[in-house]
Design a protein around this motif. Structure first.
Motif, PDB file in Angstrom:
ATOM      1  N   GLU A 152       0.814  -1.207   0.000  1.00  0.00           N
ATOM      2  CA  GLU A 152       0.000   0.000   0.000  1.00  0.00           C
ATOM      3  C   GLU A 152       0.855   1.267   0.000  1.00  0.00           C
ATOM      4  OE1 GLU A 152      -4.322  -1.056   1.814  1.00  0.00           O
ATOM      5  OE2 GLU A 152      -2.795  -0.447   3.275  1.00  0.00           O
ATOM      6  N   HIS A 153       0.221   2.375  -0.393  1.00  0.00           N
ATOM      7  CA  HIS A 153       0.874   3.677  -0.505  1.00  0.00           C
ATOM      8  C   HIS A 153       0.267   4.634   0.512  1.00  0.00           C
ATOM      9  CE1 HIS A 153       1.650   7.489  -3.167  1.00  0.00           C
ATOM     10  NE2 HIS A 153       2.518   7.394  -2.182  1.00  0.00           N
ATOM     11  N   TRP A 158       0.166   8.623   2.095  1.00  0.00           N
ATOM     12  CA  TRP A 158       0.500  10.042   2.094  1.00  0.00           C
ATOM     13  C   TRP A 158       0.679  10.469   3.553  1.00  0.00           C
ATOM     14  CZ3 TRP A 158      -3.605  12.781  -1.541  1.00  0.00           C
ATOM     15  CH2 TRP A 158      -3.304  12.478  -2.879  1.00  0.00           C
ATOM     16  N   SER A 203       5.927   7.823   8.170  1.00  0.00           N
ATOM     17  CA  SER A 203       6.131   7.202   6.857  1.00  0.00           C
ATOM     18  C   SER A 203       7.302   6.229   6.878  1.00  0.00           C
ATOM     19  CB  SER A 203       6.327   8.271   5.784  1.00  0.00           C
ATOM     20  OG  SER A 203       7.241   9.253   6.191  1.00  0.00           O
ATOM     21  N   GLN A 212       4.891   1.599   0.002  1.00  0.00           N
ATOM     22  CA  GLN A 212       5.279   2.862  -0.611  1.00  0.00           C
ATOM     23  C   GLN A 212       4.785   4.004   0.271  1.00  0.00           C
ATOM     24  OE1 GLN A 212       4.320   2.943  -4.987  1.00  0.00           O
ATOM     25  NE2 GLN A 212       3.290   1.029  -4.461  1.00  0.00           N
ATOM     26  N   ALA A 213       5.481   5.123   0.232  1.00  0.00           N
ATOM     27  CA  ALA A 213       5.064   6.276   1.037  1.00  0.00           C
ATOM     28  C   ALA A 213       5.585   7.558   0.415  1.00  0.00           C
ATOM     29  CB  ALA A 213       5.565   6.162   2.474  1.00  0.00           C
ATOM     30  N   THR A 214       4.787   8.607   0.551  1.00  0.00           N
ATOM     31  CA  THR A 214       5.183   9.951   0.154  1.00  0.00           C
ATOM     32  C   THR A 214       4.985  10.862   1.357  1.00  0.00           C
ATOM     33  OG1 THR A 214       4.477   9.567  -2.132  1.00  0.00           O
ATOM     34  CG2 THR A 214       4.768  11.860  -1.442  1.00  0.00           C
ATOM     35  N   PRO A 220      -3.151   7.395  -2.942  1.00  0.00           N
ATOM     36  CA  PRO A 220      -2.789   6.636  -1.749  1.00  0.00           C
ATOM     37  C   PRO A 220      -3.852   5.604  -1.383  1.00  0.00           C
ATOM     38  CG  PRO A 220      -3.834   8.656  -1.069  1.00  0.00           C
ATOM     39  CD  PRO A 220      -3.855   8.648  -2.588  1.00  0.00           C
TER      40      PRO A 220
END
Length: 399
Positions: A251-252, A254, A264, A275-277, A318
């Motif tokens: 998963e991503h 935010w 994160s 995943q991460a932003t 996300p």
């Protein structure tokens, strides 16, 4: 897949074709072109095939290979091409019917066979083109790992990394040219590493020992792991927040108002496919997030310097969103309008104004609203008393 792919990826060891199974030898004998690293090409006997050395950097060889389409081509790769090897990179650039693979034993399999280690319980990592810190979450006494390194000089650099992290007592098995006539295995410790003349290709098997701080497997790492200027979700609150975010593999996230990047970074540490932003308005904090991520083995964290909601434009969608800073009606409305159904939102509030905002959104859209009050025992004169932190209101909802 077609019956006769024009491209064959052959896994070869340090003993060259002599150690290959019959199918791999037949592929070499039938090839018009053999392409691979210089050291693998040098192991080949006389063949009718044209030889092409794979260029450096690796990506430069892909257009060359594309230009050979339609001819019978063999690409040589080390051991098992799909176990920290070149196979998956090549496969991404060609249709399934273009290629097939004939793997050989990987360096990890050979290392485990030499040492008698259970491979399924040993951490395996390709560090020949990756930072050593990628191994940081695995550094704990009693653990075992096998890593590939780019060359002999990298062994001393890797030993210095382990020593600097507090694991200088770790025993290193330095494995050179496994599976070939130049094979050699030597032992040392990270702190005392003074081996010379280490031959390529090289791997290191390590038995971890030392007094260095180990990263917990649970959420809520000690705050000391994160360089910060005070803008950090503290350990107990971070554990509760990550539990509310409920990360699933791949998963991503935010992370809005990244601060030190602790949320994160821990999100990414849950699984290698995460995943991460992190979105952070302050440039200095954004640089600090990058440094923390690199030091803790998750350099893949994407960092966007800017203020939400404007900084969200163009980002990949996300699966979960954490709002740790910059909470506002505009931000929540933007998120609600643009996020896909099912996206999880977790927002933490400390001020009365932001608490009121979350209460309104909870009333309008449901979810869970928690008030979390934490207190820590501190000296009070000659005795002890409770020092309360600011209460945090947390709203968790699903779009």
């Amino acid at each position: 897949m077609s019956e006769t792919p024009w491209l064959t990826i052959v896994g070869v060891g340090e003993d060259g074709p002599d150690g290959l199974p019959p199918a791999s030898r037949r592929a070499l004998e039938a090839a018009e072109i053999v392409m691979g690293p210089a050291r693998h090409l040098a192991l080949l006997p006389d063949l009718a095939a044209e030889r092409i050395e794979w260029p450096v950097p690796f990506a430069a060889g892909l257009p060359v290979l594309q230009g050979l389409r339609g001819r019978r081509v063999v690409v040589l790769a080390s051991g098992d091409p799909f176990w920290f090897g070149a196979g998956s990179v090549i496969a991404r650039h060609f249709a399934p019917g273009d290629w097939h693979a004939l793997p050989g034993p990987s360096v990890f399999s050979l290392a485990a066979a030499r040492l008698g280690w259970r491979l399924e319980t040993t951490r395996c990592a390709g560090l020949h083109a990756a930072p050593f810190a990628r191994l940081r979450p695995d550094l704990a006494p009693g653990g075992r790992a096998i890593v590939t390194l780019k060359d002999g000089a990298a062994v001393a650099e890797f030993a210095a990394f382990l020593t600097g992290a507090g694991f200088g007592d770790s025993r290193l098995h330095v494995l050179e040219a496994l599976g070939g006539p130049r094979e050699r295995i030597r032992e040392t410790t990270a702190r005392d590493m003074d081996l010379e003349g280490i031959a390529h290709p090289v791997a290191v098997a390590l038995e971890l020992a030392g007094e260095g701080p180990a990263i917990p497997a649970a959420s809520g790492w000690p705050d000391a792991f994160f360089d910060n200027d005070g803008q950090i979700t503290k350990r107990p609150m971070r554990a509760l927040t990550l539990s509310a975010l409920a990360p699933l593999p791949g998963e991503h996230l935010w992370d809005i108002g990244g601060g030190s990047g602790s949320i994160s970074i821990e999100w990414l540490a849950r699984h290698p496919r995460m995943q991460a932003t992190a979105i952070e308005a302050d440039p200095e904090r954004a640089r600090r997030i990058a440094a923390n991520a690199a030091a803790l083995g998750v350099e893949r964290l994407r960092i966007v310097t800017g203020r939400a909601p404007e900084a969200l434009d163009g980002l990949a969608a996300p699966d979960a969103v954490f709002v740790g800073g910059g909470l506002s009606q505009e931000l929540l409305q933007t998120l609600w309008d643009r996020l896909a159904p099912g996206t999880r939102i977790v927002a933490n509030a400390v001020t009365l104004e932001s608490e009121s905002l979350l209460a309104l959104w909870h009333a309008a859209h449901g979810g869970e609203l928690l008030r979390i009050e934490l207190a820590e025992a501190r000296p009070l004169g000659r005795k002890r008393g409770w020092r309360a932190a600011y209460p945090v209101v947390q709203w968790t909802a699903r779009r």
